[in-house]
Design an enzyme around this catalytic site. Structure first.
Site, PDB file in Angstrom:
ATOM      1  N   ARG A  58       4.397 -11.901  -8.201  1.00  0.00           N
ATOM      2  CA  ARG A  58       4.502 -10.439  -8.298  1.00  0.00           C
ATOM      3  C   ARG A  58       4.616  -9.748  -6.945  1.00  0.00           C
ATOM      4  NH1 ARG A  58      -1.486  -8.864 -10.687  1.00  0.00           N
ATOM      5  NH2 ARG A  58      -1.279  -6.873  -9.627  1.00  0.00           N
TER       6      ARG A  58
ATOM      7  N   ARG B 203     -14.011  -4.029 -15.737  1.00  0.00           N
ATOM      8  CA  ARG B 203     -13.482  -5.400 -15.633  1.00  0.00           C
ATOM      9  C   ARG B 203     -14.399  -6.210 -14.724  1.00  0.00           C
ATOM     10  NH1 ARG B 203      -7.558  -6.639 -13.346  1.00  0.00           N
ATOM     11  NH2 ARG B 203      -8.364  -5.873 -11.378  1.00  0.00           N
TER      12      ARG B 203
ATOM     13  N   ARG C 284     -11.395  -1.342 -11.732  1.00  0.00           N
ATOM     14  CA  ARG C 284     -11.160  -2.491 -10.841  1.00  0.00           C
ATOM     15  C   ARG C 284     -12.372  -2.637  -9.935  1.00  0.00           C
ATOM     16  NH1 ARG C 284      -5.257  -1.048 -11.025  1.00  0.00           N
ATOM     17  NH2 ARG C 284      -4.249  -2.989 -11.598  1.00  0.00           N
TER      18      ARG C 284
ATOM     19  N   GLU D 185      -3.514 -11.817 -19.769  1.00  0.00           N
ATOM     20  CA  GLU D 185      -2.719 -11.882 -18.537  1.00  0.00           C
ATOM     21  C   GLU D 185      -2.013 -13.222 -18.397  1.00  0.00           C
ATOM     22  OE1 GLU D 185      -4.942  -9.583 -15.094  1.00  0.00           O
ATOM     23  OE2 GLU D 185      -6.328 -10.808 -16.262  1.00  0.00           O
TER      24      GLU D 185
ATOM     25  N   HIS E 125       0.823  -1.203   0.000  1.00  0.00           N
ATOM     26  CA  HIS E 125       0.000   0.000   0.000  1.00  0.00           C
ATOM     27  C   HIS E 125       0.858   1.255   0.000  1.00  0.00           C
ATOM     28  CE1 HIS E 125      -4.020  -1.883   1.480  1.00  0.00           C
ATOM     29  NE2 HIS E 125      -3.921  -1.836   0.180  1.00  0.00           N
TER      30      HIS E 125
ATOM     31  N   ASN F 224       0.939  -6.797 -15.398  1.00  0.00           N
ATOM     32  CA  ASN F 224       1.364  -7.220 -14.053  1.00  0.00           C
ATOM     33  C   ASN F 224       1.283  -8.743 -13.938  1.00  0.00           C
ATOM     34  OD1 ASN F 224       1.251  -4.474 -13.652  1.00  0.00           O
ATOM     35  ND2 ASN F 224      -0.731  -4.523 -12.639  1.00  0.00           N
TER      36      ASN F 224
ATOM     37  N   CYS G  99      -3.292  -2.277 -19.858  1.00  0.00           N
ATOM     38  CA  CYS G  99      -3.829  -1.656 -18.645  1.00  0.00           C
ATOM     39  C   CYS G  99      -3.007  -2.044 -17.421  1.00  0.00           C
ATOM     40  CB  CYS G  99      -5.294  -2.029 -18.445  1.00  0.00           C
ATOM     41  SG  CYS G  99      -5.563  -3.796 -18.283  1.00  0.00           S
TER      42      CYS G  99
END
Ligand code: PEP
Ligand code: MG
Length: 844
Positions: free
Chosen positions: A739, A611, A575, A705, A468, A728, A776
């Site tokens: 990740r 999404r 998201r 992805e 965060h 990602n 994205c």
């Protein structure tokens, strides 16, 4: 010397119901060969560990799988539930007491889920032993191989005549020290402690292990356990005496070898454990540079200022359960109000992080654990700390990125409540202008409290690029590096620094030439930023007129407003999981419709790519019964969850299709691995369109992805309306690197040629069917990546809202021919580092 007139024998009683057998039957050499001490084992049939005698809890592992009880001076008893259960990271265990608690024989100490342990641990057989002691010996009562009930006598601890009292370590004569970072995934728990002891015993030197101000004798497993040393902690190995050098080397080498438990994303309980080599901590180079991992890009020049935050001291003893409980309740209420007030004035990432903190504060298990300790006589502050830490550590021990992020948040809540209880609230953190902050670690609330006018960047010893704190730093436009290692503390206070987060490097005390160059670059960037901001509203075209859409990634209505103000031409990734996480029930259809409509309205007609829920495994929602998975990244997540919960999927699609005007919302499917998944979703969309009487075509696109989706992009593009690369996840799956795992944080880079080749393949597949490809994932926000992506054929970039003006300005300076040649060269590079070097040298 032990005086047996004063010291009586102690009878140990069965701590659990089960089948008693010899220690030699435990399938773990550390126990079976008596390396930790003598005792017996129990194959449990019950589900609770009880105190085998009166005593004090010396250690209760954060993962809840093992406890030691001091029965008397020099007599410490270990009960270790099962074998390799540390790897469960706390799952299946409920600690019922806290370290330091005084217990009576028969008191319940740990409850465990026997079914889960039988399923997931190599063995549930539980050693009960006297940790290696010179003061006591063990004498068995009754024979082996028989059933025992809780409280049946097991063995007697008999005081030994003439036992030498252990000399307390002194500070004199320290001859050798070695500092290292602990590479053990589960910290120093029983087994590594035993191995360390075994090694230390080979030498005559006294060897100590020091963490913070705590000192442990390397020959004493129990003191090693009380260090509470965790993965990534900096510890010091010290040796005293004739062969100190060899002893320290041997112990340090053993720890650095990882002992088969080095942090490793592939490690699973019961799997053969490879001896992994710990990533070396970065060191300051001869020309004064220290490398880190980029958490937030950018360049800053400033002076080193260290953030020191002392641990808040707490008194374990309470003044009475009623009063202590009232104090804790008051502190919890005060913090909840503050978090609400802070969230009310925040937006974007900051707001959602504050909301997450607010809901974690409500966690009943935390409150219950604290309450139980207060009822046992603990102070409110001690109870809160001891309730929250094991949970935070257990989350961290899972090795899961998202859970580990929450562990940092829990530490934040620990500190904020302790500050309130102890009346030592951290003063506002103020620093002089041009500060580059150096810290062990930074908590989200500390970062939010910093004055951005004076702090121009930060570097932390620990941390990960997906925490965060990293997300907040990026949203604040603050350059930041993490995982810089202990060498960070070698930097003198006030030193001049150049923090080049784009290059993941910190230059200490630069010479005049380097400083002048950095200043020019910074002034240039500043001027460009102002210009970019001024031109942000214009549509984005390349120098030759080619249209590139620059969109923003969003999570809320407030984000949408900020994105529009920054010139975003649409939203390339909403998201939606933000709406679904941190709550007890799924949002209703009406709630979802209202939220999506509000975001669509804020975008004022611009495209909104919604999404479908990307939840599950690593992002758990309590109302979705997804069983715990050994490997959540490869489990039930993304669209697989939608298929497993069809009502959830239908409701979400229904909510999206209700948004007006029809067509503003496009639907995007996460974690696609094959074409039939797209067909199934399209089927649901068409069915609901029919039900709602919608005649217009509704665009359905796929996220690329997985390597599977990238290499079948042409098949997907035949039926999808668009393709958007989630770099990602594509990077983590292409490179087989978690990740969120700090051990591979330095190597996981979307500019790896393997990832770029997959993006190229995606663009080719899409072009074959006249479909567009967007990005994205994080690469779309990376200025070094943008020319390559455009050169590969990407025509939509969905970036962090704050970076939209900069990305638009950059694209406007690019020529397609130069980008194509640049992208072709990047595909031929041997590594991500080579691509980054090439990208830094690129001039459009
Ligand atoms: C991605 O994987 O690149 C992506 C955009 O999705 P998330 O980061 O939410 O998994
Ligand atoms: Mg993803």
């Amino acid at each position: 010397m032990i005086d047996d007139k004063a010291v009586a024998s102690i009878v140990l009683h069965a701590p659990m119901q089960g089948w008693r057998c010899p220690l030699a039957e435990v399938p773990d050499a550390v126990f079976a060969q008596g390396m930790l001490g003598a005792g017996i084992a129990i194959d449990p049939t019950g589900d609770t560990v009880h105190a085998p005698c009166d005593g004090t809890i010396r250690t209760l592992q954060p993962t809840g799988h093992a406890v030691t009880i001091a029965a008397a001076d020099g007599a410490e008893v270990l009960i270790h539930v099962g074998v390799d259960t540390v790897a469960l990271g706390g799952r299946g265990f409920t600690p019922l007491v806290a370290t330091g608690a005084r217990v009576k024989r028969g008191d319940p100490l740990i409850r465990f889920d026997l079914d889960l342990l039988v399923r997931e641990a190599p063995s549930v057989i539980t050693p009960v032993l006297l940790l290696e002691s010179e003061a006591y010996a063990v004498e068995a009562i009754g024979g082996e191989d028989r059933a025992v009930a809780v409280g049946d006598p097991l063995f007697t601890l008999v005081p030994q005549h003439g036992a030498a009292s252990r000399a307390a370590p002194t500070d004199e004569g320290a001859v050798v020290t070695r500092e290292l970072r602990l590479p053990l995934a589960h910290g120093i728990h029983a087994r590594p402690a035993a191995r360390i002891r075994e090694t230390a015993l080979r030498f005559s030197a006294e060897v100590r292990i020091v963490k913070d101000e705590r000192v442990a004798n390397a020959r004493s497993p129990v003191t090693l356990l009380t260090l509470g040393a965790r993965l990534g902690d900096t510890i010091r190995v010290e040796g005293f005496g004739a062969d100190a050098e060899a002893a320290v080397e041997a112990v340090a080498a053993l720890i650095e070898s990882g002992m088969g438990e080095a942090a490793d994303p592939l490690q699973a309980p019961g799997a053969p454990q490879p001896v992994a080599v710990a990533a070396p901590a970065p060191a300051i180079s001869a020309d004064g540079r220290l490398a880190g991992v980029t958490a937030s890009p950018g360049l800053a020049i400033g002076h080193a200022r260290t953030l020191h935050l002392a641990e808040i001291a707490v008194d374990p003893e309470g003044v009475g359960a009623e009063e202590e409980q009232a104090r804790l309740d008051q502190a919890l209420r005060t913090l909840a109000r503050r978090l609400e007030a802070e969230a009310a004035t925040a937006s974007g990432a900051r707001r959602s992080i504050l909301a997450a903190h607010r809901s974690m504060l409500e966690d009943e298990s935390l409150r219950d654990a604290a309450q139980a300790m207060i009822a046992d006589g603990a102070s409110a502050s001690y109870a809160w700390r001891e309730a929250i830490r094991p949970q935070a550590e257990a989350l961290r021990a899972t090795g899961d990125a998202h859970l580990a992020e929450r562990a940092d948040d829990m530490r934040d809540l620990e500190r904020r409540i302790l500050s309130l209880l102890m009346g030592v609230e951290d003063a506002p953190i103020t620093f002089p202008p041009d500060t580059i902050l150096l810290a062990d670690d930074l908590l989200p609330s500390q970062l939010m409290a910093l004055d951005p006018a004076n702090v121009v960047g930060f570097c932390v010893e620990k941390g990960g690029p997906t925490s965060h704190v990293a997300i907040l730093a990026a949203s604040m436009g603050l350059p930041a590096l993490v995982a810089m290692g202990p060498a960070l503390h070698e930097i003198a206070e006030g030193s001049m620094l150049i923090l080049d987060a784009d290059a993941a490097s910190l230059q200490i005390a630069p010479d005049a030439e380097k400083l002048a160059r950095a200043r020019t670059l910074l002034a240039d960037r500043h001027a460009r930023r102002l210009e970019a901001q001024a031109n942000a509203a214009a549509p984005c075209h390349m120098i030759g007129g080619e249209r590139i859409e620059v969109f923003a990634n969003l999570g809320s209505r407030a984000d949408a407003e900020a994105a529009v103000a920054n010139g975003a031409e649409g939203c390339g990734l909403l998201r939606t999981e933000f709406l679904f996480l941190e709550r007890d029930t799924a949002p209703s259809l009406a709630e979802q419709t209202a939220e999506y409509q509000a975001i669509a309205d804020a975008l004022a007609g611009r495209a909104l790519i919604v999404r479908l829920l990307d939840i599950g495994g690593d992002k758990p929602a309590p109302y979705l019964p997804i069983p715990a998975e050994e490997n959540p990244a490869l489990g039930l997540r993304g669209i697989r969850v939608g298929f497993a919960h069809p009502q959830l999927l239908q409701d979400q699609i229904r909510a999206i299709l209700r948004v007006q005007p029809i067509g503003q919302c496009r639907i995007m499917i996460p974690m696609i691995a094959s074409l039939d998944e797209l067909r199934r979703v399209r089927g649901v969309v068409d069915e609901i369109r029919g039900e709602l009487g919608i005649r217009e075509h509704v665009e359905v696109g796929v996220m690329i992805e997985t390597p599977a989706a990238a290499v079948t992009a042409d098949l997907l593009a035949r039926e999808a309306d668009f393709l958007s690369v989630g770099t990602n996840d594509l990077t983590q799956y292409a490179l087989a690197m978690d990740r969120g795992n700090p051990a591979v944080a330095g190597a996981i880079d979307g500019l790896h040629p393997a990832v770029l080749r997959m993006i190229a393949e995606t663009c080719r597949g899409a072009a074959r069917h006249d479909r567009w490809t967007g990005v994205c994932g994080g690469l779309a926000s990376d200025p070094l990546a943008v020319p390559i992506l455009v050169g590969l054929g990407v025509t939509e970039l969905s970036a962090t809202a704050a970076l939209v003006p900069q990305i638009k300005a950059l694209v406007a300076r690019l020529s397609m021919d130069a980008c194509r040649a640049h992208a072709a060269a990047a595909l031929e590079c041997g590594s991500a580092a080579e691509v980054r070097t090439l990208a830094r040298e690129f001039r459009a």
